[in-house]
Design a protein around this motif. Sequence first.
Motif, PDB file in Angstrom:
ATOM      1  N   GLU A 105       0.834  -1.205   0.000  1.00  0.00           N
ATOM      2  CA  GLU A 105       0.000   0.000   0.000  1.00  0.00           C
ATOM      3  C   GLU A 105       0.872   1.261   0.000  1.00  0.00           C
ATOM      4  OE1 GLU A 105      -2.578  -3.172   2.014  1.00  0.00           O
ATOM      5  OE2 GLU A 105      -0.484  -2.509   2.149  1.00  0.00           O
ATOM      6  N   ARG A 106       1.950   1.264   0.723  1.00  0.00           N
ATOM      7  CA  ARG A 106       2.828   2.428   0.797  1.00  0.00           C
ATOM      8  C   ARG A 106       3.492   2.695  -0.553  1.00  0.00           C
ATOM      9  NH1 ARG A 106       3.531   4.129   6.051  1.00  0.00           N
ATOM     10  NH2 ARG A 106       3.001   2.625   7.711  1.00  0.00           N
ATOM     11  N   TYR A 107       3.964   1.583  -1.225  1.00  0.00           N
ATOM     12  CA  TYR A 107       4.559   1.786  -2.550  1.00  0.00           C
ATOM     13  C   TYR A 107       3.521   2.318  -3.540  1.00  0.00           C
ATOM     14  CZ  TYR A 107       8.858  -0.802  -1.309  1.00  0.00           C
ATOM     15  OH  TYR A 107      10.047  -1.198  -0.743  1.00  0.00           O
ATOM     16  N   LEU A 108       2.310   1.755  -3.486  1.00  0.00           N
ATOM     17  CA  LEU A 108       1.272   2.210  -4.406  1.00  0.00           C
ATOM     18  C   LEU A 108       0.899   3.664  -4.152  1.00  0.00           C
ATOM     19  CD1 LEU A 108      -1.032  -0.956  -4.517  1.00  0.00           C
ATOM     20  CD2 LEU A 108       0.514  -0.115  -6.302  1.00  0.00           C
ATOM     21  N   ALA A 109       0.924   4.085  -2.882  1.00  0.00           N
ATOM     22  CA  ALA A 109       0.643   5.495  -2.563  1.00  0.00           C
ATOM     23  C   ALA A 109       1.698   6.401  -3.184  1.00  0.00           C
ATOM     24  CB  ALA A 109       0.597   5.685  -1.050  1.00  0.00           C
ATOM     25  N   ILE A 110       2.932   5.985  -3.164  1.00  0.00           N
ATOM     26  CA  ILE A 110       4.014   6.756  -3.801  1.00  0.00           C
ATOM     27  C   ILE A 110       3.769   6.840  -5.288  1.00  0.00           C
ATOM     28  CG2 ILE A 110       6.480   6.793  -4.308  1.00  0.00           C
ATOM     29  CD1 ILE A 110       6.920   5.443  -1.546  1.00  0.00           C
ATOM     30  N   LEU A 111       3.411   5.681  -5.906  1.00  0.00           N
ATOM     31  CA  LEU A 111       3.183   5.661  -7.358  1.00  0.00           C
ATOM     32  C   LEU A 111       1.955   6.484  -7.732  1.00  0.00           C
ATOM     33  CD1 LEU A 111       3.996   1.922  -8.130  1.00  0.00           C
ATOM     34  CD2 LEU A 111       5.343   3.927  -8.794  1.00  0.00           C
ATOM     35  N   ALA A 112       0.996   6.589  -6.808  1.00  0.00           N
ATOM     36  CA  ALA A 112      -0.164   7.441  -7.096  1.00  0.00           C
ATOM     37  C   ALA A 112       0.245   8.881  -7.257  1.00  0.00           C
ATOM     38  CB  ALA A 112      -1.190   7.292  -5.975  1.00  0.00           C
ATOM     39  N   THR A 113       1.292   9.293  -6.554  1.00  0.00           N
ATOM     40  CA  THR A 113       1.825  10.646  -6.676  1.00  0.00           C
ATOM     41  C   THR A 113       2.800  10.732  -7.850  1.00  0.00           C
ATOM     42  OG1 THR A 113       1.598  10.984  -4.299  1.00  0.00           O
ATOM     43  CG2 THR A 113       3.117  12.471  -5.468  1.00  0.00           C
ATOM     44  N   ASP A 114       3.680   9.716  -7.947  1.00  0.00           N
ATOM     45  CA  ASP A 114       4.707   9.730  -8.998  1.00  0.00           C
ATOM     46  C   ASP A 114       4.692   8.383  -9.702  1.00  0.00           C
ATOM     47  OD1 ASP A 114       6.879   9.945 -10.633  1.00  0.00           O
ATOM     48  OD2 ASP A 114       8.372  10.180  -9.011  1.00  0.00           O
ATOM     49  N   PRO A 115       3.880   8.221 -10.751  1.00  0.00           N
ATOM     50  CA  PRO A 115       3.776   6.912 -11.438  1.00  0.00           C
ATOM     51  C   PRO A 115       5.099   6.395 -11.972  1.00  0.00           C
ATOM     52  CG  PRO A 115       2.012   8.384 -12.109  1.00  0.00           C
ATOM     53  CD  PRO A 115       2.960   9.214 -11.323  1.00  0.00           C
ATOM     54  N   GLU A 116       6.078   7.265 -12.159  1.00  0.00           N
ATOM     55  CA  GLU A 116       7.368   6.840 -12.702  1.00  0.00           C
ATOM     56  C   GLU A 116       8.413   6.613 -11.609  1.00  0.00           C
ATOM     57  OE1 GLU A 116       7.607   6.151 -15.841  1.00  0.00           O
ATOM     58  OE2 GLU A 116       5.531   6.818 -16.126  1.00  0.00           O
ATOM     59  N   HIS A 117       7.985   6.593 -10.406  1.00  0.00           N
ATOM     60  CA  HIS A 117       8.947   6.442  -9.302  1.00  0.00           C
ATOM     61  C   HIS A 117       9.562   5.036  -9.382  1.00  0.00           C
ATOM     62  CE1 HIS A 117      10.728   6.439  -5.309  1.00  0.00           C
ATOM     63  NE2 HIS A 117      10.415   7.766  -5.178  1.00  0.00           N
ATOM     64  N   ALA A 118      10.826   4.997  -9.763  1.00  0.00           N
ATOM     65  CA  ALA A 118      11.487   3.701 -10.045  1.00  0.00           C
ATOM     66  C   ALA A 118      11.569   2.814  -8.813  1.00  0.00           C
ATOM     67  CB  ALA A 118      12.888   3.962 -10.604  1.00  0.00           C
ATOM     68  N   GLU A 119      11.925   3.368  -7.677  1.00  0.00           N
ATOM     69  CA  GLU A 119      12.109   2.536  -6.480  1.00  0.00           C
ATOM     70  C   GLU A 119      10.786   1.966  -5.991  1.00  0.00           C
ATOM     71  OE1 GLU A 119      14.359   5.793  -4.634  1.00  0.00           O
ATOM     72  OE2 GLU A 119      15.744   4.229  -3.954  1.00  0.00           O
ATOM     73  N   ALA A 120       9.748   2.778  -6.061  1.00  0.00           N
ATOM     74  CA  ALA A 120       8.434   2.288  -5.648  1.00  0.00           C
ATOM     75  C   ALA A 120       7.936   1.210  -6.604  1.00  0.00           C
ATOM     76  CB  ALA A 120       7.439   3.432  -5.583  1.00  0.00           C
ATOM     77  N   GLY A 121       8.185   1.429  -7.912  1.00  0.00           N
ATOM     78  CA  GLY A 121       7.771   0.410  -8.892  1.00  0.00           C
ATOM     79  C   GLY A 121       8.508  -0.908  -8.692  1.00  0.00           C
ATOM     80  N   ALA A 122       9.816  -0.784  -8.417  1.00  0.00           N
ATOM     81  CA  ALA A 122      10.584  -2.009  -8.159  1.00  0.00           C
ATOM     82  C   ALA A 122      10.084  -2.707  -6.905  1.00  0.00           C
ATOM     83  CB  ALA A 122      12.068  -1.664  -8.035  1.00  0.00           C
ATOM     84  N   GLY A 123       9.680  -1.892  -5.914  1.00  0.00           N
ATOM     85  CA  GLY A 123       9.163  -2.495  -4.679  1.00  0.00           C
ATOM     86  C   GLY A 123       7.878  -3.261  -4.933  1.00  0.00           C
ATOM     87  N   VAL A 124       6.981  -2.661  -5.752  1.00  0.00           N
ATOM     88  CA  VAL A 124       5.724  -3.360  -6.068  1.00  0.00           C
ATOM     89  C   VAL A 124       6.007  -4.664  -6.816  1.00  0.00           C
ATOM     90  CG1 VAL A 124       3.589  -3.237  -7.425  1.00  0.00           C
ATOM     91  CG2 VAL A 124       4.320  -1.265  -6.051  1.00  0.00           C
ATOM     92  N   ASP A 125       6.944  -4.629  -7.792  1.00  0.00           N
ATOM     93  CA  ASP A 125       7.284  -5.865  -8.531  1.00  0.00           C
ATOM     94  C   ASP A 125       7.842  -6.941  -7.596  1.00  0.00           C
ATOM     95  OD1 ASP A 125       6.470  -4.811 -10.917  1.00  0.00           O
ATOM     96  OD2 ASP A 125       8.477  -4.125 -11.512  1.00  0.00           O
ATOM     97  N   ALA A 126       8.693  -6.522  -6.695  1.00  0.00           N
ATOM     98  CA  ALA A 126       9.293  -7.498  -5.774  1.00  0.00           C
ATOM     99  C   ALA A 126       8.220  -8.122  -4.883  1.00  0.00           C
ATOM    100  CB  ALA A 126      10.364  -6.823  -4.918  1.00  0.00           C
ATOM    101  N   ILE A 127       7.292  -7.263  -4.389  1.00  0.00           N
ATOM    102  CA  ILE A 127       6.229  -7.802  -3.530  1.00  0.00           C
ATOM    103  C   ILE A 127       5.317  -8.710  -4.329  1.00  0.00           C
ATOM    104  CG2 ILE A 127       4.171  -7.147  -2.237  1.00  0.00           C
ATOM    105  CD1 ILE A 127       5.733  -4.727  -1.206  1.00  0.00           C
ATOM    106  N   ALA A 128       5.029  -8.364  -5.596  1.00  0.00           N
ATOM    107  CA  ALA A 128       4.176  -9.214  -6.441  1.00  0.00           C
ATOM    108  C   ALA A 128       4.796 -10.609  -6.601  1.00  0.00           C
ATOM    109  CB  ALA A 128       3.963  -8.559  -7.800  1.00  0.00           C
ATOM    110  N   SER A 129       6.097 -10.627  -6.869  1.00  0.00           N
ATOM    111  CA  SER A 129       6.775 -11.934  -7.012  1.00  0.00           C
ATOM    112  C   SER A 129       6.748 -12.713  -5.699  1.00  0.00           C
ATOM    113  CB  SER A 129       8.225 -11.723  -7.459  1.00  0.00           C
ATOM    114  OG  SER A 129       8.258 -11.123  -8.732  1.00  0.00           O
ATOM    115  N   GLU A 130       6.951 -12.002  -4.588  1.00  0.00           N
ATOM    116  CA  GLU A 130       6.950 -12.677  -3.295  1.00  0.00           C
ATOM    117  C   GLU A 130       5.566 -13.212  -2.948  1.00  0.00           C
ATOM    118  OE1 GLU A 130       8.560 -11.907   1.261  1.00  0.00           O
ATOM    119  OE2 GLU A 130       9.135 -10.544  -0.379  1.00  0.00           O
ATOM    120  N   LEU A 131       4.506 -12.421  -3.285  1.00  0.00           N
ATOM    121  CA  LEU A 131       3.145 -12.888  -3.029  1.00  0.00           C
ATOM    122  C   LEU A 131       2.824 -14.139  -3.847  1.00  0.00           C
ATOM    123  CD1 LEU A 131       1.119  -9.543  -2.763  1.00  0.00           C
ATOM    124  CD2 LEU A 131       1.737 -11.112  -0.915  1.00  0.00           C
TER     125      LEU A 131
END
Length: 594
Positions: free
Chosen positions: A79-105
């Motif tokens: 949720e925290r990474y997605l909140a960052i991306l809601a402000t900055d859709p191109e935020h690389a670190e937040a996007g990488a965090g979401v991808d990592a969590i998706a793989s882990e889930l």
Amino acid sequence: MDPAELEAAMAVEEAPAAEAPEVPDWQPVIEPVPESGLRAALRAATEAHEAGKLLRAEPPAATDPTSTAEPEPEPGALERYLAILATDPEHAEAGAGVDAIASELMLRGRAALAEGRVSDAQRFERVLARARPQHPDLASYREAIEAALRAQDMVRRGDIRARGGRIFKPEGKGAVAAYREALQAYPEFMPARDGLVRLQSDRLNQALAAAQAGDYAESERLQAEAARILPDSPAAQDMAARIVELRQARTDQLLAQGDAAVDALDLELAARRLAEAERVSVQARGLDALSERIELARHYGRFRPGQIFSEPLAVGGEGPEMIVLAHGRFTMGSPEEEAGRQDNEGPQHAIEFKRGFAIARNETTVAEFGRFVEATQYRSLATRRGRSTVYDERGGAMSEHRGVDWRRDHAGRPAAPELPVVHVAFEDAEAYVAWLSAQTGQRYRLLSEAEFEYALRGGRSEAFPWGDGPPGRVVGNLTGDGDVSRLKRRWSNAITGYSDGHWGPAPVRSFPAEALGTFDLIGNVSEWVQDCWHDSYRRAPGDGTAWVNPGCEERVIRGASWASTLDRARSAYRQPTPADTTHARLGFRVAREL
């Protein structure tokens, strides 16, 4: 289970499973982060990620029942990474965090699927569908969920069948088949594997209980069923080894009882214990050994073929040295074409000894007979008569002399202790074996005529114990043309080219042992046997026992003596003799029943 019960059980199984609660879509509350707070938000997301708090926690149960306020759940890293991306859709670190969590889930979801927690895996799918709908692995993850759902349904069917006792049957419709179909649908589905393990464990425990109760056929059946459920299972192998040890322990107990029964010559009990042991374990150690002991005991009592023994006498010292002869068959008598044959040697007939017997290795000696006389004060027939027949060397013939009995040799001189005793009548021999029996507690007796010939032949069927024709070497004390008396007399009608070095009886065992381990059956002195005289073998017993008629006055003597011609050394030669005969060519040896 009868057909009606089976149909009812299958109807229950085929009923649709109760629908699982619908997994709600993931509806996170995502509030954009102010530009100025991106760094702090990323730090908080990273910390939550590192702490394993991937998703917003479920609200905790209220601890105060009077409180109406619900604590606000803490946002997770996603949720925290997605909140960052809601402000900055191109935020690389937040996007990488979401991808990592998706793989882990997805990894967690697949682990949940393997463990049978399908609803947890579905919940993760709802999260992924919102958080990363274009994730390249999402489609295969959804396929895994569908496969797990099919496996879950088959496990449910398997559980129903197992509770109904339908493990293998109907063919293809048992619990084992259902669990295997579940594994085909989802090879890592642990509930299906656990179902098979439970079924096998149940069968193995039943197999152990059956073995402990002595129902080994049922134990083997259950072990076979367990092996069908999970082939090559370590648990099945361990249980099989445990049951083998249990069966071997029981077999050892039965074999020990069987051995004790053989020692006591209770062969019926020994055979029962062997049969029980074979039912316990056909391949157990020790079965063959006990079977052999029982078979030997049936034929030889506590002895073995070829065994040499002597028994202690109550008066001290040892009895005669005996050797155990094997049970078996032979043809007694001589064929009509045999040179020198007499009519009383036929008809030839089969003799079968169903039990072995023991025979003295040598003729009874002067010393052995003397011990009997000393112990009993027995007076032999020749002693009572005061005379017996000796070889008169001056006249070159046998003649009766006074003062001769068992203490004298062939010429009437004092006999050496190691010489075979002569000048003994049939009754003297019978008195000696009766004394031996009393001294040892065993049944000693004279040989039967069949036993003598069996031992003398030593397995051969030719005319002589050594073969056909005159002996080619010294085999015993016989009349050879090389034998010379003290007065330089020689035998007429002697064996050409033969010299054994004795004129008169030789000390026992002066010649090589014979085929079955005896000495001096071939020659030295002729011997009394138990049988009454019959002038043919018609109606003779076929079991090797002595042929005795009450009150018979003539007995049979067997074997050649130091003064016999070659034809009397034939294996079938037999001679009638009055039972009160005593002379310098006639002695005896003993037999013992086993």
